[in-house]
Motif scaffolding. Structure first.
Motif, PDB file in Angstrom:
ATOM      1  N   ASP A 255     -19.447   5.504 120.309  1.00  0.00           N
ATOM      2  CA  ASP A 255     -18.375   4.562 120.566  1.00  0.00           C
ATOM      3  C   ASP A 255     -17.081   5.036 119.912  1.00  0.00           C
ATOM      4  OD1 ASP A 255     -17.478   1.927 121.461  1.00  0.00           O
ATOM      5  OD2 ASP A 255     -17.276   1.545 119.311  1.00  0.00           O
ATOM      6  N   ASN A 261     -12.999   3.826 113.283  1.00  0.00           N
ATOM      7  CA  ASN A 261     -13.190   2.939 112.138  1.00  0.00           C
ATOM      8  C   ASN A 261     -13.866   3.653 110.978  1.00  0.00           C
ATOM      9  OD1 ASN A 261     -11.978   0.757 113.321  1.00  0.00           O
ATOM     10  ND2 ASN A 261     -13.883  -0.138 114.061  1.00  0.00           N
ATOM     11  N   LEU A 264     -11.257   5.549 109.208  1.00  0.00           N
ATOM     12  CA  LEU A 264     -10.333   4.690 108.463  1.00  0.00           C
ATOM     13  C   LEU A 264     -11.011   4.076 107.243  1.00  0.00           C
ATOM     14  CD1 LEU A 264      -8.415   2.890 111.354  1.00  0.00           C
ATOM     15  CD2 LEU A 264      -7.775   4.934 110.078  1.00  0.00           C
ATOM     16  N   ALA A 265     -12.313   3.852 107.329  1.00  0.00           N
ATOM     17  CA  ALA A 265     -13.029   3.258 106.196  1.00  0.00           C
ATOM     18  C   ALA A 265     -13.591   4.328 105.265  1.00  0.00           C
ATOM     19  CB  ALA A 265     -14.155   2.362 106.706  1.00  0.00           C
ATOM     20  N   GLN A 267     -15.714   6.644 105.735  1.00  0.00           N
ATOM     21  CA  GLN A 267     -17.143   6.941 105.831  1.00  0.00           C
ATOM     22  C   GLN A 267     -17.373   8.348 106.373  1.00  0.00           C
ATOM     23  OE1 GLN A 267     -17.896   2.944 107.878  1.00  0.00           O
ATOM     24  NE2 GLN A 267     -19.830   3.392 106.864  1.00  0.00           N
TER      25      GLN A 267
ATOM     26  N   MET B 171     -15.485  -6.908 115.515  1.00  0.00           N
ATOM     27  CA  MET B 171     -14.317  -6.035 115.375  1.00  0.00           C
ATOM     28  C   MET B 171     -13.265  -6.660 114.469  1.00  0.00           C
ATOM     29  SD  MET B 171     -13.928  -3.923 118.883  1.00  0.00           S
ATOM     30  CE  MET B 171     -14.041  -5.141 120.137  1.00  0.00           C
ATOM     31  N   VAL B 174     -14.294  -6.038 111.017  1.00  0.00           N
ATOM     32  CA  VAL B 174     -14.044  -4.645 110.638  1.00  0.00           C
ATOM     33  C   VAL B 174     -12.584  -4.477 110.231  1.00  0.00           C
ATOM     34  CG1 VAL B 174     -13.847  -2.302 111.530  1.00  0.00           C
ATOM     35  CG2 VAL B 174     -15.909  -3.622 111.958  1.00  0.00           C
ATOM     36  N   ALA B 178     -12.857  -3.770 106.536  1.00  0.00           N
ATOM     37  CA  ALA B 178     -13.243  -2.361 106.448  1.00  0.00           C
ATOM     38  C   ALA B 178     -12.074  -1.394 106.636  1.00  0.00           C
ATOM     39  CB  ALA B 178     -14.337  -2.049 107.449  1.00  0.00           C
ATOM     40  N   THR B 179     -11.191  -1.685 107.584  1.00  0.00           N
ATOM     41  CA  THR B 179     -10.195  -0.643 107.856  1.00  0.00           C
ATOM     42  C   THR B 179      -8.774  -1.005 107.456  1.00  0.00           C
ATOM     43  OG1 THR B 179      -9.944  -1.425 110.118  1.00  0.00           O
ATOM     44  CG2 THR B 179     -11.526   0.334 109.746  1.00  0.00           C
ATOM     45  N   LEU B 185     -15.471  -2.678 102.677  1.00  0.00           N
ATOM     46  CA  LEU B 185     -16.831  -2.494 103.189  1.00  0.00           C
ATOM     47  C   LEU B 185     -16.831  -1.386 104.244  1.00  0.00           C
ATOM     48  CD1 LEU B 185     -17.890  -6.227 103.601  1.00  0.00           C
ATOM     49  CD2 LEU B 185     -18.916  -4.570 102.053  1.00  0.00           C
ATOM     50  N   PRO B 186     -18.011  -0.771 104.462  1.00  0.00           N
ATOM     51  CA  PRO B 186     -18.085   0.254 105.501  1.00  0.00           C
ATOM     52  C   PRO B 186     -17.894  -0.350 106.900  1.00  0.00           C
ATOM     53  CG  PRO B 186     -20.160   0.102 104.280  1.00  0.00           C
ATOM     54  CD  PRO B 186     -19.286  -0.971 103.765  1.00  0.00           C
ATOM     55  N   ALA B 187     -17.210   0.377 107.765  1.00  0.00           N
ATOM     56  CA  ALA B 187     -16.945  -0.119 109.116  1.00  0.00           C
ATOM     57  C   ALA B 187     -18.129   0.091 110.033  1.00  0.00           C
ATOM     58  CB  ALA B 187     -15.720   0.580 109.689  1.00  0.00           C
ATOM     59  N   VAL B 188     -18.877   1.145 109.774  1.00  0.00           N
ATOM     60  CA  VAL B 188     -20.062   1.387 110.592  1.00  0.00           C
ATOM     61  C   VAL B 188     -21.258   1.549 109.664  1.00  0.00           C
ATOM     62  CG1 VAL B 188     -18.946   2.407 112.603  1.00  0.00           C
ATOM     63  CG2 VAL B 188     -19.476   3.832 110.659  1.00  0.00           C
ATOM     64  N   ALA B 189     -22.417   1.154 110.168  1.00  0.00           N
ATOM     65  CA  ALA B 189     -23.610   1.152 109.328  1.00  0.00           C
ATOM     66  C   ALA B 189     -24.276   2.522 109.381  1.00  0.00           C
ATOM     67  CB  ALA B 189     -24.567   0.060 109.781  1.00  0.00           C
ATOM     68  N   LEU B 190     -23.756   3.457 108.608  1.00  0.00           N
ATOM     69  CA  LEU B 190     -24.326   4.805 108.604  1.00  0.00           C
ATOM     70  C   LEU B 190     -25.547   4.838 107.687  1.00  0.00           C
ATOM     71  CD1 LEU B 190     -21.178   7.088 108.434  1.00  0.00           C
ATOM     72  CD2 LEU B 190     -22.552   6.471 110.404  1.00  0.00           C
ATOM     73  N   GLU B 203     -23.742  -1.653 103.848  1.00  0.00           N
ATOM     74  CA  GLU B 203     -23.745  -1.360 105.283  1.00  0.00           C
ATOM     75  C   GLU B 203     -24.231  -2.566 106.087  1.00  0.00           C
ATOM     76  OE1 GLU B 203     -24.277   0.902 103.060  1.00  0.00           O
ATOM     77  OE2 GLU B 203     -23.141   2.659 103.711  1.00  0.00           O
ATOM     78  N   VAL B 283     -21.694  -2.273 118.123  1.00  0.00           N
ATOM     79  CA  VAL B 283     -20.379  -2.284 117.483  1.00  0.00           C
ATOM     80  C   VAL B 283     -20.423  -1.561 116.137  1.00  0.00           C
ATOM     81  CG1 VAL B 283     -18.639  -3.769 116.404  1.00  0.00           C
ATOM     82  CG2 VAL B 283     -19.600  -4.368 118.641  1.00  0.00           C
ATOM     83  N   ARG B 285     -22.805   0.491 115.142  1.00  0.00           N
ATOM     84  CA  ARG B 285     -23.627   1.687 115.202  1.00  0.00           C
ATOM     85  C   ARG B 285     -24.821   1.541 114.271  1.00  0.00           C
ATOM     86  NH1 ARG B 285     -24.613   6.053 113.075  1.00  0.00           N
ATOM     87  NH2 ARG B 285     -25.077   7.945 114.215  1.00  0.00           N
TER      88      ARG B 285
END
Lengths: 534, 340
Positions: A255, A261, A264-265, A267, B171, B174, B178-179, B185-190, B203, B283, B285
């Motif tokens: 995505d 994002n 920007l965050a 990560q 979003m 986020v 996040a951004t 906080l992290p924007a995506v759950a890596l 996450e 959204v 990930r």
């Protein structure tokens, strides 16, 4: 699933998959044909904080890449998507590889010598190169690699290497192989620039290469972690201390929004394929853009064997009625350069041809249509979101065509339909390509034996020159043949090549070493050895 | 959330259940029906995927889908066999616990399904653990302070949230956390492959919050309305008249009675969340069933689509069954009324 575009690690990246494409917002911006290549690169931003301090050793670079999925593979011979090619470029070295000026340089193959008519090549491998498991690179590995292409269910290389008479390959000594071809092929080194060399007995589950990074772990569709290969031989660049990084963590992002994002965050440290709409936001957040003109082309394709485009006057009219500057501004948000209906603008042979830039000329377009009896021409343009800007370009074209009295009906289909059973058969459609050297592109796109001949281009004069060029081992004479081929395409070809899209990556100030190249693919043509972190 | 009211018919068999017996035969019957529903779903999904304009070989190859390459890959994936044949061999495998091999990754489907299921369950249960108590609390408070400022404000916010799709909530969170606004906080759950997501609370924060915000507006209003009914009921009025302290009236009389529809609704909410996670996982990930499904559809990876859909359908059936069973279990108690 958004999946792909410029920036395949493979030097002349093969076409990438639809999956990737869908999510890629490609930045546009190619080169103006004939203009000094880097001079047009006004927007390229390369200065970073990290760049200011010079290379430092260590750290794991986290990269977020578009596309990818559970079909991801570390088998470099089976690579499909941009992310596959990028991973392959980290783990493996190729036979040849393009340098910063987009000249193909000997990499693992130290020397390639053709016979007189280029039907047989003697390849000598570089001495003293070892695989990650300590084994030395030798002639058997090269023979094994070429044979392995044809043992796979799918390999994007199968078409390219079908020219090799595999049964006749002979090992002459420890690092020399004689490769007979089925027909003359004077640009065999270009094929070798697509060929990652794997060791005999290669196991894609535990991939072993000679590249700057070594396999550590990999989950398809999620991430890969590679670690520094301290024994890397340095490629033809031979830069002291490379690779600089301790490791390379590549994460898949289907995505666009999630990828941006994540940058920007903080990560990830870098991402590819920044959507046009996000460039300002990314810069406003203190991240750097890597915006490089390339030869990534986005043609309209007209089938020369189907009405109305079987009449050359109609094809010429279509090429005259497009306002290329407007297309670049509107479809690519200005991130691109204008095209002249000839691909491979970064190949010096194209610039040398000196073919005049085609201008926007509605009067002549109307007059040609009138001569052809097509003053009320109505055509359907099949388009799809296969790469950023493609659908937008189709809509813009429809508006421009109206001014010349042509009614272009835009039919938007999803990527699956586009690449479905009618793929390569649509009478009037779109496409996208990462750049190849000119003659190489002809072999793939519109030469007499091309696999992806979407315009159904068949021209006896062109074919004759094509075969002459492939027989000619003298680069100077070969260039002359190619110039003639270009003139024919420019005069009566089936492509409308209106522009070239830039590569846009983004990275944090911690990342150094991103250097623009003429090839212009992501991450300095996947040269991860060149990057560092501060 | 009409699904909540759609559960009402479930009450009918409940009333027929004999006390103590809990209608075991009825539960068995519901289980059989559930299995049939799941089977029917698998047939529909199978047919739907094969009705798509591309086959998996085309989807995997994309731009490289030359007729030649497609033909070779199609044969090697076994897709040239008749559809019924493909379905039956898949079903046969599932019955023996073998979900088949992914067309895209060429690895066992179970290898992808197991971790994804685990991750999604973590997301689901964490959401439930937060959303249900929060809804009960919020519902009780707003019912007690009916038409006060807090009640009106909460109602307004909840109506707003109801109108916004989950991915938009995601979003916005986020952007907020996040951004752009407070990048904490992290924007995506890596979350690394194979890791337990509970080890990654940062996450998890935004995906869980998104789902909580999607669910609480429905659930809390249900609690609020039920509580209002209960508080207005005669037995509560009576308890009050007897001079019982308000706290006792609320905790002993009102709340337990309000809990029955809430319990049922909570189970239904869980099955609703099975759908919600698909969007929210995409959204953020987040590596769960939703992400797996989205990607498998993109690849036309039929074995993975089938397995994931089967798991989701089974989940929906189980949660609905749980909702009915709980209602049955609680209703006799309701009838015997406030046995203290």
């Amino acid at each position: 699933m958004g999946d792909t575009t410029p920036g395949a690690p493979d030097p002349f990246a093969s076409p990438l998959s639809r999956r990737d494409l869908l999510s890629r917002g490609m930045a546009a911006g190619g080169l103006v044909l004939g203009a000094p290549l880097l001079a047009s690169c006004g927007k390229a931003s390369t200065g970073t904080d990290a760049a200011a301090t010079g290379p430092t050793r260590g750290g794991i670079l986290r990269i977020g890449m578009s596309g990818g999925g559970t079909a991801d593979t570390l088998d470099p011979l089976a690579a499909v998507t941009t992310i596959d090619y990028n991973r392959a470029a980290a783990l493996f070295d190729y036979g040849y590889w393009p340098d910063e000026e987009f000249v193909i340089q000997p990499q693992l193959v130290e020397e390639a010598t053709p016979n007189r008519d280029a039907t047989e090549w003697t390849l000598r491998l570089r001495d003293g190169v070892t695989f990650h498991d300590g084994k030395s690179l030798d002639a058997d590995d090269l023979i094994f690699t070429i044979n392995r292409i044809f043992k796979l269910d799918f390999s994007g290389l199968a078409g390219r290497f079908s020219v090799v008479d595999r049964g006749g390959m002979r090992k002459l000594d420890r690092r020399t192989v004689r490769v007979p071809l089925k027909r003359p092929f004077s640009i065999f080194p270009n094929q070798l620039a697509q060929l990652p060399i794997v060791p005999v007995g290669f196991d894609p589950e535990r991939p072993v290469g000679t590249g700057p990074f070594k396999y550590e772990r990999f989950t398809p569709g999620k991430e890969s972690l590679f670690v520094r290969n301290p024994d890397w031989w340095g490629g033809f660049w031979q830069v002291e201390g490379t690779p600089y990084l301790d490791g390379l963590l590549i994460t898949d992002f289907g995505d666009d929004t999630a990828r941006v994002n994540a940058l920007l965050a903080d990560q990830v440290d870098a991402i590819d394929n920044v959507p046009f709409g996000q460039t300002k936001a990314i810069e406003a957040q203190g991240q750097s853009l890597f915006n490089v003109p390339t030869g990534n082309w986005r043609p309209f394709t007209m089938r020369i064997d189907a009405p109305p485009f079987d009449d050359v006057r109609v094809r010429q009219a279509m090429r005259l009625l497009v306002d290329r500057e407007q297309l670049v501004q509107q479809a690519l948000a200005g991130y691109g350069t204008v095209g002249n209906d000839i691909y491979s603008p970064q190949d010096p042979v194209v610039a040398d041809a000196g073919i005049e830039q085609r201008a926007h000329d509605l009067d002549q377009a109307r007059s040609l249509l009138k001569q052809a009896g097509q003053s009320d021409l109505r055509v359907e343009l099949v388009t799809s979101a296969i790469a950023a800007g493609v659908v937008e370009a189709s809509t813009v074209l429809a508006g421009q065509a109206k001014a010349a009295g042509v009614d272009v009906r835009v039919r938007k289909v999803d990527g699956d339909t586009f690449y479905g059973d009618n793929y390569l058969k649509w009478p009037f459609a779109v496409d996208w390509w990462t750049p190849l050297p000119y003659l190489d592109q002809a072999v793939t796109a519109d030469g007499p034996t091309a696999e992806y001949n979407e315009t159904h281009w068949k021209d006896p004069e062109f074919s004759g020159l094509y075969y002459d060029a492939l027989k000619e081992t003298d680069a100077g004479k070969r260039a002359e043949y190619q110039h003639e081929m270009m003139r024919i395409q420019h005069e009566r070809g089936g492509y409308v090549i209106w522009g070239f899209a830039n590569t846009i990556d983004a990275h944090s100030a911690k990342v150094g070493g991103m250097k623009p190249t003429k090839y212009g693919q992501d991450f300095s043509d996947s040269a991860f050895w060149r990057l560092w972190l501060t | 959330m009409s699904a909540i009211t759609a559960q009402e018919p479930g009450l009918a068999p409940a009333r027929r259940a004999r006390p103590g017996g809990l209608g075991l035969r009825w539960i068995a019957w519901r289980l059989v029906l559930g299995v049939l529903v799941v089977l029917a779903a698998s047939v529909i999904i199978f047919l739907a995927t094969t009705a798509l304009p591309t086959n998996p070989a085309q989807a995997i190859l994309g731009k490289q889908a030359t007729p030649d390459a497609v033909a070779r890959l199609t044969a090697s994936l076994g897709l040239d066999r008749p559809i019924a044949d493909q379905y039956l061999s898949w079903l046969g495998g599932v019955l023996q616990g073998d979900f088949g091999t992914s067309l895209a990754s060429r690895r066992p489907v179970a290898e992808q399904l197991g971790p994804a299921l685990e991750n999604s369950l973590v997301l689901l249960l964490l959401t439930a653990l937060i959303a249900i108590p929060a809804s009960v609390l919020l519902g009780a408070v707003t019912a007690l302070r009916r038409d006060g400022f807090f009640d009106r404000a909460t109602l307004l916010v909840s109506l707003g949230l109801t109108a916004v799709p989950e991915f938009v909530i995601g979003m916005l969170l986020v952007i907020l956390f996040a951004t752009l606004v407070f990048p904490v906080l992290p924007a995506v759950a890596l979350i690394p492959a194979g890791a337990n997501p509970l080890g990654y609370p940062r996450e998890l924060a935004l995906p869980v919050l998104t789902l909580v915000l999607a669910v609480v507006p429905y659930l809390y209003r249900l609690v609020r309305n039920t509580m209002i009914d209960v508080l207005d009921s005669e037995y509560v009025t009576m308890a009050r008249l007897k001079g019982m302290p308000a706290r006792i009236v609320l905790l002993r009389h009102a709340l337990p009675n309000a809990m029955i529809p809430v319990t049922q609704a909570s189970a239904v909410i869980l099955s609703y969340l099975l759908g919600g996670i698909v969007v929210v996982e995409y959204v953020f990930r987040y590596p769960g069933l939703g992400t797996l499904l989205t990607e498998a559809i993109g690849n036309r990876d039929i074995p993975v689509i089938q397995a994931t859909a089967l798991v989701l359908a089974t989940g929906v059936v189980l949660f609905n069954l749980a909702a009915d069973v709980l209602t049955v279990a609680l209703t006799p108690k309701l009838r015997t009324g406030g046995r203290r």
